[in-house]
Design a protein around this motif. Structure first.
Motif, PDB file in Angstrom:
ATOM      1  N   LEU A  74       5.376  -4.022   0.482  1.00  0.00           N
ATOM      2  CA  LEU A  74       6.246  -2.903   0.080  1.00  0.00           C
ATOM      3  C   LEU A  74       6.114  -2.624  -1.410  1.00  0.00           C
ATOM      4  O   LEU A  74       6.078  -1.468  -1.835  1.00  0.00           O
ATOM      5  CB  LEU A  74       7.703  -3.236   0.418  1.00  0.00           C
ATOM      6  CG  LEU A  74       8.153  -2.996   1.865  1.00  0.00           C
ATOM      7  CD1 LEU A  74       9.587  -3.459   2.046  1.00  0.00           C
ATOM      8  CD2 LEU A  74       8.044  -1.512   2.223  1.00  0.00           C
ATOM      9  N   PHE A  75       6.054  -3.686  -2.227  1.00  0.00           N
ATOM     10  CA  PHE A  75       6.061  -3.503  -3.678  1.00  0.00           C
ATOM     11  C   PHE A  75       4.756  -3.913  -4.356  1.00  0.00           C
ATOM     12  O   PHE A  75       4.630  -3.777  -5.575  1.00  0.00           O
ATOM     13  CB  PHE A  75       7.235  -4.289  -4.291  1.00  0.00           C
ATOM     14  CG  PHE A  75       8.559  -3.845  -3.750  1.00  0.00           C
ATOM     15  CD1 PHE A  75       9.109  -2.625  -4.125  1.00  0.00           C
ATOM     16  CD2 PHE A  75       9.239  -4.619  -2.826  1.00  0.00           C
ATOM     17  CE1 PHE A  75      10.326  -2.204  -3.616  1.00  0.00           C
ATOM     18  CE2 PHE A  75      10.470  -4.206  -2.312  1.00  0.00           C
ATOM     19  CZ  PHE A  75      11.008  -2.986  -2.707  1.00  0.00           C
ATOM     20  N   GLY A  76       3.792  -4.384  -3.585  1.00  0.00           N
ATOM     21  CA  GLY A  76       2.483  -4.688  -4.138  1.00  0.00           C
ATOM     22  C   GLY A  76       2.386  -6.096  -4.702  1.00  0.00           C
ATOM     23  O   GLY A  76       3.347  -6.643  -5.250  1.00  0.00           O
ATOM     24  N   ASP A  77       1.214  -6.705  -4.542  1.00  0.00           N
ATOM     25  CA  ASP A  77       0.956  -8.030  -5.111  1.00  0.00           C
ATOM     26  C   ASP A  77      -0.529  -8.104  -5.434  1.00  0.00           C
ATOM     27  O   ASP A  77      -1.318  -8.669  -4.683  1.00  0.00           O
ATOM     28  CB  ASP A  77       1.356  -9.128  -4.114  1.00  0.00           C
ATOM     29  CG  ASP A  77       1.146 -10.514  -4.681  1.00  0.00           C
ATOM     30  OD1 ASP A  77       0.971 -10.631  -5.918  1.00  0.00           O
ATOM     31  OD2 ASP A  77       1.135 -11.484  -3.904  1.00  0.00           O
ATOM     32  N   VAL A 115      -6.206   1.093   1.426  1.00  0.00           N
ATOM     33  CA  VAL A 115      -6.901   0.296   0.414  1.00  0.00           C
ATOM     34  C   VAL A 115      -5.952  -0.091  -0.723  1.00  0.00           C
ATOM     35  O   VAL A 115      -6.041  -1.176  -1.289  1.00  0.00           O
ATOM     36  CB  VAL A 115      -8.103   1.104  -0.138  1.00  0.00           C
ATOM     37  CG1 VAL A 115      -8.589   0.528  -1.452  1.00  0.00           C
ATOM     38  CG2 VAL A 115      -9.240   1.099   0.875  1.00  0.00           C
ATOM     39  N   SER A 116      -4.999   0.788  -1.040  1.00  0.00           N
ATOM     40  CA  SER A 116      -4.149   0.598  -2.218  1.00  0.00           C
ATOM     41  C   SER A 116      -2.891  -0.198  -1.946  1.00  0.00           C
ATOM     42  O   SER A 116      -2.221  -0.634  -2.888  1.00  0.00           O
ATOM     43  CB  SER A 116      -3.746   1.974  -2.773  1.00  0.00           C
ATOM     44  OG  SER A 116      -4.856   2.822  -2.867  1.00  0.00           O
ATOM     45  N   VAL A 117      -2.538  -0.353  -0.669  1.00  0.00           N
ATOM     46  CA  VAL A 117      -1.224  -0.915  -0.333  1.00  0.00           C
ATOM     47  C   VAL A 117      -1.022  -2.317  -0.906  1.00  0.00           C
ATOM     48  O   VAL A 117       0.032  -2.612  -1.466  1.00  0.00           O
ATOM     49  CB  VAL A 117      -1.029  -0.918   1.197  1.00  0.00           C
ATOM     50  CG1 VAL A 117       0.058  -1.898   1.601  1.00  0.00           C
ATOM     51  CG2 VAL A 117      -0.654   0.480   1.675  1.00  0.00           C
ATOM     52  N   GLN A 118      -2.012  -3.183  -0.820  1.00  0.00           N
ATOM     53  CA  GLN A 118      -1.806  -4.563  -1.272  1.00  0.00           C
ATOM     54  C   GLN A 118      -1.611  -4.648  -2.789  1.00  0.00           C
ATOM     55  O   GLN A 118      -0.857  -5.478  -3.283  1.00  0.00           O
ATOM     56  CB  GLN A 118      -2.963  -5.464  -0.867  1.00  0.00           C
ATOM     57  CG  GLN A 118      -2.671  -6.931  -1.217  1.00  0.00           C
ATOM     58  CD  GLN A 118      -3.664  -7.885  -0.600  1.00  0.00           C
ATOM     59  OE1 GLN A 118      -4.694  -7.462  -0.101  1.00  0.00           O
ATOM     60  NE2 GLN A 118      -3.356  -9.161  -0.622  1.00  0.00           N
ATOM     61  N   ALA A 119      -2.287  -3.761  -3.527  1.00  0.00           N
ATOM     62  CA  ALA A 119      -2.213  -3.850  -4.981  1.00  0.00           C
ATOM     63  C   ALA A 119      -0.918  -3.267  -5.541  1.00  0.00           C
ATOM     64  O   ALA A 119      -0.243  -3.901  -6.349  1.00  0.00           O
ATOM     65  CB  ALA A 119      -3.410  -3.140  -5.600  1.00  0.00           C
ATOM     66  N   VAL A 120      -0.577  -2.045  -5.151  1.00  0.00           N
ATOM     67  CA  VAL A 120       0.600  -1.388  -5.737  1.00  0.00           C
ATOM     68  C   VAL A 120       1.738  -1.232  -4.747  1.00  0.00           C
ATOM     69  O   VAL A 120       2.835  -0.822  -5.125  1.00  0.00           O
ATOM     70  CB  VAL A 120       0.228  -0.009  -6.326  1.00  0.00           C
ATOM     71  CG1 VAL A 120      -0.659  -0.171  -7.536  1.00  0.00           C
ATOM     72  CG2 VAL A 120      -0.453   0.875  -5.298  1.00  0.00           C
TER      73      VAL A 120
END
Length: 286
Positions: A127-130, A194-199
């Motif tokens: 939800l908030f990225g890691d 693609v972006s979900v895990q980062a941000v």
């Protein structure tokens, strides 16, 4: 400690190296697709696809397979479903987005509450990225999916540009307008995943919109806007990564804050928009 030491210290850890590379890749990919998002006003659908991808992640946790697969299937099906519902039901695209967005995201919340209570912490990271949790396999997936998106955009650049500016004239000129717009939605869905895990789901729309909107304030040329947006996206990831490391704050949120700061600077100093004088000028009386 010198500047070089400050720059090199985070890179002595493998997980920080992977996080930095992932952040820069995502900043570039988001900005390339974000250029179309800004010009077509797709920000709402980007937000909706990010939340729908969360439901795919929940299903992947329950099924025990890779979260990328669950998120990708959910986001692509949603992107195709939005167009189908809008045409079949005769309702606006925004309305069909709102219906699918709320319904599928609610399904994800219900599934998470009844099926995978023990994985609550992991779900919060999506939800908030890691960005610091990016593994080697995740980095490979980001690179491959990102390269796929960039190659498709490069190969169909003129066609996608034509359809984005004027879909009616594009169809009259013989281009498959509906198909190309559907392809653009699918590329947007892949970029979101693609972006979900980062941000994270909550912040992914910011990386899609803010760097490209910043570039829009600085140029009227589409290709230049895309290149500038990619530069702002990568630079936001780089600066946000180092700030989050030394300030000990969440990386995803810091990267988005840096991107927002670039936008505010461009808004105030952009020669194209008349700079700070126009921002604070009194409207002329007619």
């Amino acid at each position: 400690m010198g500047l070089l030491d400050l720059l090199l210290e985070p890179l002595s850890y493998g997980f920080l190296q992977r996080g930095l590379v992932a952040g820069i890749l995502i900043g570039i990919i988001c900005a390339v697709i974000g250029t179309f998002v800004v010009l077509k006003g797709f920000a709402f659908i980007g937000d909706a696809l990010a939340h729908i991808a969360f439901t795919g992640i929940v299903v992947a946790f329950i099924g025990g397979f890779a979260f990328y697969l669950g998120a990708l299937v959910a986001a692509v099906l949603a992107a195709l479903g939005i167009g189908a519902v809008s045409r079949r039901a005769g309702i606006s695209t925004d309305t069909s987005i709102g219906i699918l967005f709320s319904g599928v995201f609610a399904l994800g919340i219900v599934l998470a509450s009844v099926g995978i209570q023990t994985y609550t912490v992991d779900l919060f990271s999506y939800l908030f990225g890691d960005i610091l949790g990016v593994q080697a396999a995740d980095l490979v997936a980001i690179a491959l999916l990102g390269a796929l998106v960039l190659l498709v955009v490069l190969a169909l650049f003129k066609e996608l540009l034509f359809v984005s500016f004027d879909p009616v004239v594009a169809e009259a000129a013989g281009l498959p307008g509906g198909l190309l717009q559907m392809l653009l939605l699918v590329l947007l869905a892949v970029t979101v995943v693609v972006s979900v895990q980062a941000v994270g789901v909550v912040l992914v729309v910011a990386m899609l919109v803010t760097p490209s909107a910043t570039a829009y304030l600085l140029t009227n040329r589409f290709g230049r806007m895309m290149a500038l947006g990619a530069g702002f996206g990568a630079l936001s990831a780089l600066i946000g990564f180092y700030l989050s490391y030394y300030l000990n704050v969440p990386s995803g949120g810091t990267i988005v804050l840096v991107a927002s700061a670039f936008f505010l600077l461009a808004l105030v100093f952009s020669p194209k928009r008349g700079g700070w004088r126009r921002l604070f000028a009194t409207p002329a009386v007619r």
